[in-house]
Design an enzyme around this catalytic site. Structure first.
Site, PDB file in Angstrom:
ATOM      1  N   LYS A 186       0.817  -1.121   0.078  1.00 53.95           N
ATOM      2  CA  LYS A 186       0.124  -0.009   0.118  1.00 53.95           C
ATOM      3  C   LYS A 186       0.937   1.467   0.055  1.00 53.95           C
ATOM      4  O   LYS A 186       2.110   1.081   0.267  1.00 53.95           O
ATOM      5  CB  LYS A 186      -0.977  -0.086   1.126  1.00 53.95           C
ATOM      6  CG  LYS A 186      -1.797  -1.255   1.061  1.00 53.95           C
ATOM      7  CD  LYS A 186      -2.710  -1.324  -0.058  1.00 53.95           C
ATOM      8  CE  LYS A 186      -4.008  -2.197  -0.129  1.00 53.95           C
ATOM      9  NZ  LYS A 186      -3.909  -3.650   0.053  1.00 53.95           N
TER      10      LYS A 186
HETATM   11  C1  LIG Z   1      -5.099  -4.265   0.770  1.00 52.85           C
HETATM   12  C2  LIG Z   1      -6.748  -4.027   0.933  1.00 52.85           C
HETATM   13  C3  LIG Z   1      -7.657  -4.638   1.693  1.00 52.85           C
HETATM   14  C4  LIG Z   1      -6.844  -5.349   2.954  1.00 52.85           C
HETATM   15  O1  LIG Z   1      -5.927  -5.079   3.484  1.00 52.85           O
HETATM   16  P1  LIG Z   1      -4.907  -5.893   4.164  1.00 52.85           P
HETATM   17  O2  LIG Z   1      -4.160  -4.945   5.209  1.00 52.85           O
HETATM   18  O3  LIG Z   1      -4.189  -6.610   3.321  1.00 52.85           O
HETATM   19  O4  LIG Z   1      -5.644  -7.011   5.205  1.00 52.85           O
HETATM   20  C5  LIG Z   1      -8.748  -4.071   1.946  1.00 52.85           C
HETATM   21  N1  LIG Z   1      -9.485  -3.630   0.558  1.00 52.85           N
HETATM   22  C6  LIG Z   1      -8.574  -3.108  -0.391  1.00 52.85           C
HETATM   23  C7  LIG Z   1      -9.425  -2.314  -1.540  1.00 52.85           C
HETATM   24  C8  LIG Z   1      -7.293  -3.403  -0.283  1.00 52.85           C
HETATM   25  O5  LIG Z   1      -6.568  -3.034  -1.497  1.00 52.85           O
END
Ligand SMILES: *Cc1c(COP(=O)(O)O)cnc(C)c1O
Length: 409
Positions: A186
């Site tokens: 992210k």
């Molecule tokens: C990455 C992501 C998640 C979940 O996040 P994690 O930290 O990997 O559990 C949820 N929704 C979206 C749109 C994402 O890109």
């Protein structure tokens, strides 16, 4: 979403600080930790940066969504409306609280189509969950109006969109609750981590309790804590929070680099006839983590994605064929392949997604290419990339229109 690209001395210093204190847990050990409260500090930094009253850190974005749904008392048999284009975590969280994920079409914003949402509202609907995929948002004002009219909760999955905004509010802070992910890919990362943000005092208090076994966190050293509610363990560790604390100090720089690189690519691609771009709703500002554009047809988009990749332009995704992000490949959801028993409410309530008509989503996602914007590209590299992309796409679109003219002629 380049979390993995940029870390160094700041992160190392923060992590070492935690290791030196010897306290890796965010709660308790008040004396031993000698004033080190990384998770608390990161929550305060998030509140300040996102201009919200409360941020609750948790162990992942998936945990953030689960906590957000739980604190809004979403549970057995409730329906949550979310888009066909998202990450599997969004519906996993819904199922994990016993609720039913109701998928609806996306439009040219690549997230919830307000008209499709309105049609899907029933007396069981409790939440509208737009997912700000690839750093940009849905038409949030009409979604908010629907929530107001039908007394629904607006929960933003802003996991991919930290730093973007809509009508002057940061994504995640426009609705009743917003969720971020700080996983390794992210925009900013903790390694693993997530956060729920809200201006609602009750939700905030419940999130604080729920994410740590229902502890109320009253008093020193955890000795006198009560358990006002049942909870789980969705805690983040001090080590992860320490990384995040360093990362959030880089957020503005990250966003600026993304915007620069995005703008260079877009300016060149805009010249190509037949190419169009993802619509960003009025009043919306992307976080520029991806550049999203549409080819004239599904076939051409698939060809373009392949050609870009063999030409050495990496990071251009064709989500339509991807098994994480688009409903077509979610067999495990369609067939409810759960390890444990599934409630009758979910079994009966889940639409048959093998048969549902998502042609509107297919129309947009099927023609979309989504290019990851990276931070470590030099100016020359972005310009070179833009040239390569333009040349590949121009050829594909031109060959196509020549072929079409021949067919017509
Ligand atoms: C990455 C992501 C998640 C979940 O996040 P994690 O930290 O990997 O559990 C949820 N929704 C979206 C749109 C994402 O890109």
């Amino acid at each position: 979403m380049p979390g993995f690209e940029l870390f160094g001395d700041k992160e190392r210093a923060q992590v070492n600080d935690v290791l030196d204190s010897g306290v890796l847990m965010r709660y308790g050990f008040d004396g031993k930790r000698q004033g080190h409260w990384k998770a608390k500090e990161l929550e305060q930094a998030l509140e300040k940066r996102m201009q919200v009253n409360h941020a609750q850190l948790v162990s992942s974005g998936t945990a953030a969504l689960t906590v957000a749904l739980s604190v809004a008392k979403v549970g057995a048999g409730d329906e949550v409306i979310l888009p066909t284009f998202t990450f599997v975590a969004s519906f996993e969280a819904v199922l994990s609280v016993g609720a039913i994920p109701i998928l609806v079409d996306v439009d040219d914003t690549l997230t919830l189509d307000p008209a499709a949402v309105e049609k899907a509202i029933t007396e069981k609907t409790k939440v509208i969950m737009p997912v700000h995929m690839c750093g940009s948002m849905a038409d949030m004002a009409p979604l908010k109006a629907l929530c107001d009219k039908h007394h629904l909760i607006l929960l933003e999955d802003a996991c991919q969109a930290i730093g973007g905004s809509y009508q002057g509010k940061f994504l995640g802070s426009y609705g009743d609750l917003g969720c971020f992910s700080f996983d390794y890919v992210k925009t900013i990362t903790c390694g693993e981590g997530g956060a729920v943000i809200t201006n609602n005092e009750t939700y905030a208090m419940r999130a604080d309790h729920f994410s740590d076994h229902g502890h109320d966190h009253i008093g020193k050293d955890r000795g006198a804590e009560g358990h006002p509610i049942l909870g789980y363990n969705y805690r983040i560790s001090e080590l992860h929070a320490a990384v995040g604390l360093a990362q959030i100090s880089r957020l503005d720089d990250i966003l600026a680099i993304q915007k620069r690189n995005y703008t260079i690519l877009k300016t060149v691609l805009e010249e190509i006839d037949g190419l169009s771009f993802r619509r960003v709703p009025e009043g919306g500002v992307e976080n520029y983590s991806f550049l999203n554009f549409y080819l004239p047809s599904q076939t051409l988009a698939r060809i373009a994605a392949t050609k870009l990749s063999v030409t050495g332009v990496d990071g251009c995704f064709y989500w339509f064929d991807n098994n994480w992000h688009y409903y077509k490949k979610w067999e495990h959801l369609k067939d409810l392949k759960s390890l444990g028993p599934v409630s009758d409410q979910v079994k009966k309530g889940l639409p048959d997604y093998h048969k549902t008509d998502f042609s509107k989503s297919d129309h947009w996602v099927g023609r979309n290419i989504s290019c990851l914007i990276k931070l470590n590209w030099s100016l020359e590299e972005v310009e070179e990339r833009a040239r390569k992309m333009a040349s590949v796409i121009k050829t594909i679109v031109k060959d196509h229109s020549v072929a079409e003219t021949k067919v017509k002629g």
